[in-house]
Design an enzyme around this catalytic site. Sequence first.
Site, PDB file in Angstrom:
ATOM      1  N   LYS A  13      13.698  -4.964   3.086  1.00 55.24           N
ATOM      2  CA  LYS A  13      14.006  -5.523   1.754  1.00 55.24           C
ATOM      3  C   LYS A  13      14.345  -4.404   0.764  1.00 55.24           C
ATOM      4  O   LYS A  13      15.282  -4.524  -0.009  1.00 55.24           O
ATOM      5  CB  LYS A  13      12.816  -6.336   1.198  1.00 55.24           C
ATOM      6  CG  LYS A  13      12.416  -7.521   2.035  1.00 55.24           C
ATOM      7  CD  LYS A  13      11.318  -8.349   1.367  1.00 55.24           C
ATOM      8  CE  LYS A  13      10.025  -7.607   1.115  1.00 55.24           C
ATOM      9  NZ  LYS A  13       9.300  -7.182   2.341  1.00 55.24           N
ATOM     10  N   ARG A  88       5.384 -13.619  -3.680  1.00 55.46           N
ATOM     11  CA  ARG A  88       4.677 -13.454  -2.413  1.00 55.46           C
ATOM     12  C   ARG A  88       3.713 -14.601  -2.162  1.00 55.46           C
ATOM     13  O   ARG A  88       3.083 -14.652  -1.100  1.00 55.46           O
ATOM     14  CB  ARG A  88       3.888 -12.160  -2.443  1.00 55.46           C
ATOM     15  CG  ARG A  88       4.529 -11.021  -1.678  1.00 55.46           C
ATOM     16  CD  ARG A  88       3.599  -9.845  -1.764  1.00 55.46           C
ATOM     17  NE  ARG A  88       3.765  -8.863  -0.754  1.00 55.46           N
ATOM     18  CZ  ARG A  88       4.524  -7.774  -0.881  1.00 55.46           C
ATOM     19  NH1 ARG A  88       5.250  -7.578  -1.950  1.00 55.46           N
ATOM     20  NH2 ARG A  88       4.559  -6.891   0.086  1.00 55.46           N
ATOM     21  N   ARG A 127       7.879   5.132   8.854  1.00 55.45           N
ATOM     22  CA  ARG A 127       8.493   5.093   7.513  1.00 55.45           C
ATOM     23  C   ARG A 127       8.035   6.266   6.641  1.00 55.45           C
ATOM     24  O   ARG A 127       6.852   6.545   6.532  1.00 55.45           O
ATOM     25  CB  ARG A 127       8.124   3.769   6.846  1.00 55.45           C
ATOM     26  CG  ARG A 127       8.606   3.652   5.423  1.00 55.45           C
ATOM     27  CD  ARG A 127       8.719   2.233   5.029  1.00 55.45           C
ATOM     28  NE  ARG A 127       7.466   1.668   4.593  1.00 55.45           N
ATOM     29  CZ  ARG A 127       7.356   0.433   4.074  1.00 55.45           C
ATOM     30  NH1 ARG A 127       8.422  -0.340   3.983  1.00 55.45           N
ATOM     31  NH2 ARG A 127       6.192  -0.016   3.695  1.00 55.45           N
ATOM     32  N   ARG A 161       3.419   6.200   3.028  1.00 50.33           N
ATOM     33  CA  ARG A 161       2.652   5.319   2.156  1.00 50.33           C
ATOM     34  C   ARG A 161       1.221   5.158   2.656  1.00 50.33           C
ATOM     35  O   ARG A 161       0.997   5.070   3.863  1.00 50.33           O
ATOM     36  CB  ARG A 161       3.337   3.950   2.065  1.00 50.33           C
ATOM     37  CG  ARG A 161       4.418   3.935   1.015  1.00 50.33           C
ATOM     38  CD  ARG A 161       5.209   2.667   1.015  1.00 50.33           C
ATOM     39  NE  ARG A 161       4.413   1.438   1.076  1.00 50.33           N
ATOM     40  CZ  ARG A 161       4.906   0.240   0.913  1.00 50.33           C
ATOM     41  NH1 ARG A 161       6.203   0.096   0.657  1.00 50.33           N
ATOM     42  NH2 ARG A 161       4.154  -0.829   0.993  1.00 50.33           N
ATOM     43  N   ARG A 172      -1.460  -6.573   6.409  1.00 46.84           N
ATOM     44  CA  ARG A 172      -0.303  -6.975   5.584  1.00 46.84           C
ATOM     45  C   ARG A 172       0.535  -8.031   6.304  1.00 46.84           C
ATOM     46  O   ARG A 172       1.055  -8.957   5.676  1.00 46.84           O
ATOM     47  CB  ARG A 172       0.537  -5.750   5.220  1.00 46.84           C
ATOM     48  CG  ARG A 172      -0.148  -4.901   4.142  1.00 46.84           C
ATOM     49  CD  ARG A 172       0.378  -3.496   4.087  1.00 46.84           C
ATOM     50  NE  ARG A 172       1.765  -3.420   3.704  1.00 46.84           N
ATOM     51  CZ  ARG A 172       2.594  -2.440   4.072  1.00 46.84           C
ATOM     52  NH1 ARG A 172       2.174  -1.474   4.858  1.00 46.84           N
ATOM     53  NH2 ARG A 172       3.839  -2.451   3.666  1.00 46.84           N
TER      54      ARG A 172
HETATM   55  P1  AMP Z   1       5.499  -3.663  -0.925  1.00 42.57           P
HETATM   56  O1  AMP Z   1       5.958  -2.323  -1.381  1.00 42.57           O
HETATM   57  O2  AMP Z   1       6.376  -4.769  -1.376  1.00 42.57           O
HETATM   58  O3  AMP Z   1       5.237  -3.693   0.573  1.00 42.57           O
HETATM   59  O4  AMP Z   1       4.082  -3.927  -1.631  1.00 42.57           O
HETATM   60  C1  AMP Z   1       2.983  -3.082  -1.376  1.00 42.57           C
HETATM   61  C2  AMP Z   1       1.704  -3.775  -1.809  1.00 42.57           C
HETATM   62  O5  AMP Z   1       1.756  -4.039  -3.220  1.00 42.57           O
HETATM   63  C3  AMP Z   1       1.417  -5.118  -1.182  1.00 42.57           C
HETATM   64  O6  AMP Z   1       0.807  -5.001   0.097  1.00 42.57           O
HETATM   65  C4  AMP Z   1       0.504  -5.757  -2.218  1.00 42.57           C
HETATM   66  O7  AMP Z   1      -0.803  -5.210  -2.132  1.00 42.57           O
HETATM   67  C5  AMP Z   1       1.117  -5.275  -3.522  1.00 42.57           C
HETATM   68  N1  AMP Z   1       2.150  -6.220  -4.030  1.00 42.57           N
HETATM   69  C6  AMP Z   1       3.487  -5.971  -4.171  1.00 42.57           C
HETATM   70  N2  AMP Z   1       4.118  -7.059  -4.652  1.00 42.57           N
HETATM   71  C7  AMP Z   1       3.169  -8.016  -4.806  1.00 42.57           C
HETATM   72  C8  AMP Z   1       3.187  -9.367  -5.235  1.00 42.57           C
HETATM   73  N3  AMP Z   1       4.332  -9.978  -5.600  1.00 42.57           N
HETATM   74  N4  AMP Z   1       1.999 -10.047  -5.262  1.00 42.57           N
HETATM   75  C9  AMP Z   1       0.842  -9.457  -4.902  1.00 42.57           C
HETATM   76  N5  AMP Z   1       0.756  -8.198  -4.474  1.00 42.57           N
HETATM   77  C10 AMP Z   1       1.907  -7.468  -4.413  1.00 42.57           C
END
Ligand code: AMP
Length: 218
Positions: A13, A88, A127, A161, A172
């Site tokens: 994404k 989400r 990654r 990360r 996740r």
């Molecule tokens: P991402 O970079 O999109 O994989 O997000 C990393 C982490 O940020 C996720 O595993 C969640 O802990 C938090 N996070 C990101 N976006 C959201 C969202 N829309 N709702 C809740 N937690 C989020």
Amino acid sequence: MQVVLLGPPGVGKGTQGRRLASDRGWALISTGDMLRDAIAKRTSLGLEAGKLMDQGFLVPDPVMIGLVRERTLERDAETGFVLDGFPRTVAQAQALDAILAERARPLDVVVALTAPDQELVRRLSARWECPVCRRVYNAISAPSKDGRHCDDHPETLLTQRADDTEETVKRRLDVYRAQTAPLAEHYRGQGRLKEVRGTGALDEVYGALSAAVATAVR
Ligand code: AMP
């Protein structure tokens, strides 16, 4: 145009959304990046969110909805935006529908990127990202030129990360299946969902994503 990219962690994404937003002159709104910035700046939001993120749990809906409500009003989002990582949960999707309805700017298309779990785990463990510009590399399939520094910031070492560890990746993916995957039905019901395979060459995936978005361009 308002576009949502849906899909499990590691499906691409961020990488694809960044290219789409830059090609079309839209803002890329990545809620994960916003939270990581808050962590780096040690804001109260960052301190709170960091603990949940490190364990692979979601940050509470009201926090995320407030963030996106504000961010989508910023100037760079006026012509359009690509949402990466939001919504989400069903509650976030309903809030987004309401926010956009208030502004008479409905969502144009939701593209769900798909890939098998095995592939996602393989990608996440390889990654690496640039802490300055957040560009994402993959040690196996898309390394940076020297494998250690960002191509756009040659002085900057790439980092992994904190939530890309094996245990957190598993959580996740579980959280994704339980809380986020049902959103596909929410958007299918609205007639806004398009599915694109997230496997194969980056350019191929991007071509399919662009085509899916183009069919929705008004
Ligand atoms: P991402 O970079 O999109 O994989 O997000 C990393 C982490 O940020 C996720 O595993 C969640 O802990 C938090 N996070 C990101 N976006 C959201 C969202 N829309 N709702 C809740 N937690 C989020």
